[in-house]
Design an enzyme around this catalytic site. Sequence first.
Site, PDB file in Angstrom:
ATOM      1  N   HIS A  54       0.872  -1.175   0.000  1.00  0.00           N
ATOM      2  CA  HIS A  54       0.000   0.000   0.000  1.00  0.00           C
ATOM      3  C   HIS A  54       0.913   1.230   0.000  1.00  0.00           C
ATOM      4  O   HIS A  54       1.404   1.639   1.052  1.00  0.00           O
ATOM      5  CB  HIS A  54      -0.887   0.016   1.238  1.00  0.00           C
ATOM      6  N   PHE A  55       1.137   1.809  -1.170  1.00  0.00           N
ATOM      7  CA  PHE A  55       2.006   2.980  -1.254  1.00  0.00           C
ATOM      8  C   PHE A  55       1.237   4.289  -1.052  1.00  0.00           C
ATOM      9  O   PHE A  55       1.799   5.375  -1.184  1.00  0.00           O
ATOM     10  CB  PHE A  55       2.771   2.980  -2.579  1.00  0.00           C
ATOM     11  N   HIS A 170      -8.859 -10.886   0.812  1.00  0.00           N
ATOM     12  CA  HIS A 170      -8.694 -10.678   2.255  1.00  0.00           C
ATOM     13  C   HIS A 170      -9.819 -11.439   2.930  1.00  0.00           C
ATOM     14  O   HIS A 170     -10.982 -11.044   2.853  1.00  0.00           O
ATOM     15  CB  HIS A 170      -8.765  -9.188   2.593  1.00  0.00           C
ATOM     16  N   ASP A 289       2.264  -6.893   2.721  1.00  0.00           N
ATOM     17  CA  ASP A 289       1.149  -6.052   3.160  1.00  0.00           C
ATOM     18  C   ASP A 289       1.695  -4.770   3.780  1.00  0.00           C
ATOM     19  O   ASP A 289       1.231  -4.312   4.828  1.00  0.00           O
ATOM     20  CB  ASP A 289       0.250  -6.792   4.143  1.00  0.00           C
ATOM     21  N   HIS A 293       1.603   3.807   8.451  1.00  0.00           N
ATOM     22  CA  HIS A 293       0.902   4.936   9.076  1.00  0.00           C
ATOM     23  C   HIS A 293       1.938   5.732   9.858  1.00  0.00           C
ATOM     24  O   HIS A 293       2.988   5.202  10.240  1.00  0.00           O
ATOM     25  CB  HIS A 293      -0.194   4.448  10.026  1.00  0.00           C
TER      26      HIS A 293
END
Length: 422
Positions: A54-55, A170, A289, A293
């Site tokens: 997740h870029f 998922h 994954d 954050h």
Amino acid sequence: MLIRNATLADGRVRDIRIDGERIAEIGEGLDAEDDVLDADEKRLLPGMIDAHVHFREPGYSHKETWTTGSRSAAAGGVTTVFDQPNTDPPTIDGATFDQKAGLAEVSAVDYGINGGVTDAWNPDELLEKPLAALGEVFLADSTGDMGIEADLFEEAVERAEAADVTVTVHAEDADLFDESAKERDDADAWSAYRTAEAEAEAVERACSVAADLGAEIHIAHTSTPEGVDIASEAGMTCEVTPHHLFLSRDDLDDLGTLGRMNPPLRSETRRENVFERLVDGTVDIVATDHAPHTRDEKDAGIWDAPSGVPGVETALPLLLEEARKGTIDYERVRDVTAANVADIFELPRKGEIAEDNDADLVLVDPDASVPIRGEKLHSRCGWTPFEGRQAVFPELTMVRGAVVFHEGAFAEGGGQNVRRSG
């Protein structure tokens, strides 16, 4: 370039000649008519293909960008990434695909872009785009409104199968979450809430739907031995993450909310059993994954902190440390990080050091084991759940014959969409 005296995953020492973007020749005592890099019998591996990152762009560039994320990947020996669709806006139609594709052009490594499935998706537009895969398709409330109902899941699998696009899933069944855990506020409450049974049930259901439709699916970030076994027995593929391989609920007192992710950390016994399945071949691939954050965002109560941890820069180094210690062999590391990934996601010129393949290469000194320090990593978030653990980082990373990382220095851009026409 000629790379001389490189030790391959199977232990053979070979010279590798690179011509443009491809591996032109593999042999012994090759003529040194090119620029020569003496590997001095260090390990040369195919670059890791991380099928799950997740870029964060568009929408969340304060957490990560294509520049920072791809540099972090290159520094960790990752030469290809697949970016997930749950950005803002999500990648669910032609316009949002094109928006993300434009942002990804600055990537230091090759990339794929995954399409998302929501009530608002436009499959006619989306499946016409050069997608890496479809997913991760959520079967729970993992990421807000990205969770979908059973009929939409079946439609997505059918449409993707017809378009020859892999579906990654998922799998967690929210009906089996333990609501009583919400009365707690300790760091382990999240793991108690999102039960292991919820994953196993959802993996079984997803595999059953796919089998009934005559389709194959890929189960993302499987965190339990039960989930791994169900996927394997159903003839589906699965991935595990570094955090589920190396961390457990026993670590949560130290990690706090830095250890909150979906699926959550499991018991130490389950962690050990998942690692055993990695070594014995039941697990198909490792994917990170990578879901960064900021520390400020993570500095909240267990029910308010966002789920996700960074991992794209530390995955291969952690596995190489295990290979150095002898708990897993280098051939298995090669397979779960590169060869099997290329096979599952149909990347015929990646994943192996072979003539005419892309020269996606990683050079590592197996004896250069160092402690992981978040402040030295290159993700924008600036922290890691693996702080202080030993790892073996690459000294050089090449993408299609171009050096993109060497001893702390990066090349600009250069990555391409792996599904590009031609």
